[in-house]
Every structure is written in structure tokens, then in C-alpha cells.
Design an enzyme around this catalytic site. Structure first.
Site, mmCIF file in Angstrom:
data_model
loop_
_atom_site.group_PDB
_atom_site.id
_atom_site.type_symbol
_atom_site.label_atom_id
_atom_site.label_comp_id
_atom_site.label_asym_id
_atom_site.label_seq_id
_atom_site.Cartn_x
_atom_site.Cartn_y
_atom_site.Cartn_z
ATOM 1 C CG ASN A 62 8.150 1.144 1.376
ATOM 2 O OD1 ASN A 62 9.358 0.625 1.224
ATOM 3 N ND2 ASN A 62 7.850 1.593 2.376
ATOM 4 N NE ARG A 63 6.384 -0.341 -7.632
ATOM 5 C CZ ARG A 63 6.456 0.656 -8.474
ATOM 6 N NH1 ARG A 63 7.992 0.959 -8.886
ATOM 7 N NH2 ARG A 63 6.298 1.137 -9.161
#
Ligand SMILES: Cc1cc2nc3c(=O)[nH]c(=O)nc-3n(C[C@H](O)[C@H](O)[C@H](O)COP(=O)(O)O)c2cc1C
Length: 202
Positions: free
Chosen positions: A180-181
Site C-alpha cells: 500500500n505504498r
């Protein structure tokens, strides 16, 4: 998904943390040249320039690479030793960025390393006036052939303008890709001879 990094579990010494990551990446077998790093320098007009060089050694003093002192990078470093080194190891989802000051290594160090290289690489260093313009490739090939004959059974002298640089680090960033970065970024900054460890936002 490969790993995570935490400001409480990283090694207190960034060179040791680098050693761990370098070793793990090498062992993974997923990167052809683990020691390829982008060396960025600042030229006389203030422009940055990055190019890949090979890390040949690292120890408690820093990172060592070898090159032609008259090259573009050599001239830039001799005027401004502030440089950056960066490594990208895609299979491990890892990046390391080092900021530091580069200084020439001793002639003895350069000579030892020069003679440890294959003969072809030694002759190549003699042939090439790295980074200067040449009108065609044949000139280089002809020079190489002449030198191969001249040095058939002789030790090849290290050119005076060829040698090593040691980059003494003042900061590091270790980047580990996460889902999710929300990547992990842990920085180390040298403050009064101690390494300050902090987490950076991704
Ligand atoms: C994988 C790889 C490794 C390289 N290793 C070195 C090196 O160790 N030393 C070096 O001088 N150039 C090395 N080069 C060439 C440099 O990237 C660059 O072309 C050369 O040093 C001239 O750079 P300059 O004109 O900016 O000084 C390497 C290139 C690649 C792609």
C-alpha cells in the site's frame, strides 16, 4: 512484501546495516551486480550528474570505487568532494542512498587494486583518456593492440591518473518496499560522531 524495517530493530551502525542488506541481496542471487551503484557528483556549473560505478570494497571508513582521476567525475570530485551513492536492488524491493565526502585513496591502495584486475582491464585503463572526446573507436583498438604487444611479458604500470576514492558517509537512507505504498524509510545522520536514527514518511 519482502521484509520490513523498524527504527528499533535496525543496526545502530549504518555500515553494519548495509553489510546485512548487501549480504542478503548477494545471497538472494536475484541481482547480477549487487555492487553497482549510482555515483552522483556536482559539476563546475552546479549540475548534478549520476553514473554507475562498481563498489569494490566497504569497511568502517566507508565505500571505495576506482576510476580515472581525469574523468568528468574525477574533476568534479576534486573540486567538490560532496557526493551521493545509491543502490537499487529490485528483487529485494530495497534502495540505499548514502551521502558523503569523497577523497582519493593512497597510491599504494590504487596500485594494489590495479594489479589485481585482469590484464585486459589494466590495459584498457592505459588506453582510455576517460570522458574526453575521440574521433572514432579504431584509434582505441589500435592503441590497445600496440600496448598488448608492448606489455606481453611485462608488468603494466598503473597510470598516475588512475586510482580510488573513499566515500566517508555522513548520512544513509534505507528504503524497504511495503504494501500500500507505506514503505519503510529509515535514515541515519551523523550528529556529533553518533548516528541519529529516524523514520521518514514514505
Ligand atoms: C555496471 C557498470 C559499472 C561501471 N563501473 C565503473 C567503475 O567502477 N569505474 C568507472 O570509472 N566507470 C565505471 N562505469 C562507467 C561509468 O558509468 C561512466 O561511463 C564512466 O566512469 C565515465 O563517467 P564520467 O564521464 O561521468 O566520469 C561503469 C558502468 C556500468 C554500467
Amino acid at each position: 512484501m519482502r521484509d520490513n524495517l523498524s527504527e528499533t530493530s535496525v543496526d545502530a551502525n549504518p555500515l553494519q546495516q548495509f553489510r546485512t542488506w548487501f549480504y542478503e541481496t548477494k545471497e538472494s542471487g536475484g541481482v547480477d551486480e549487487v555492487n553497482a551503484m549510482t555515483l552522483s557528483t556536482i559539476d563546475s556549473e552546479g549540475f548534478p550528474r549520476g553514473r554507475v560505478v562498481l563498489l569494490k570494497k566497504y569497511d568502517e571508513f566507508g565505500f571505495y570505487f576506482y576510476t580515472n582521476y581525469n574523468s568528468e567525475k574525477g574533476k568534479s570530485i576534486d573540486a567538490n568532494g560532496k557526493v551521493s551513492l545509491s543502490f537499487f536492488w529490485p528483487n529485494m524491493e530495497r534502495q540505499v542512498i548514502v551521502k558523503g565526502v569523497a577523497k582519493r585513496t593512497s597510491v599504494e591502495d590504487a596500485t594494489n587494486y590495479f594489479h589485481s584486475r585482469p590484464k585486459g582491464s589494466q590495459l584498457g585503463a592505459l588506453v582510455s583518456d576517460q570522458s574526453s572526446v575521440i574521433s572514432n573507436r579504431e584509434i582505441l583498438e589500435k592503441r590497445l593492440m600496440e600496448l598488448e604487444i608492448e606489455y606481453t611479458n611485462k608488468e603494466i604500470p598503473k597510470p598516475e591518473h588512475w586510482g580510488g576514492y573513499l566515500v566517508s558517509p555522513i548520512s544513509f537512507e534505507f528504503w524497504q518496499g511495503r504494501p500500500n505504498r507505506l514503505h519503510d524509510r529509515i535514515s541515519y545522520n551523523l550528529v556529533d560522531s553518533d548516528w541519529l536514527i529516524e523514520r521518514l514518511q514514505p
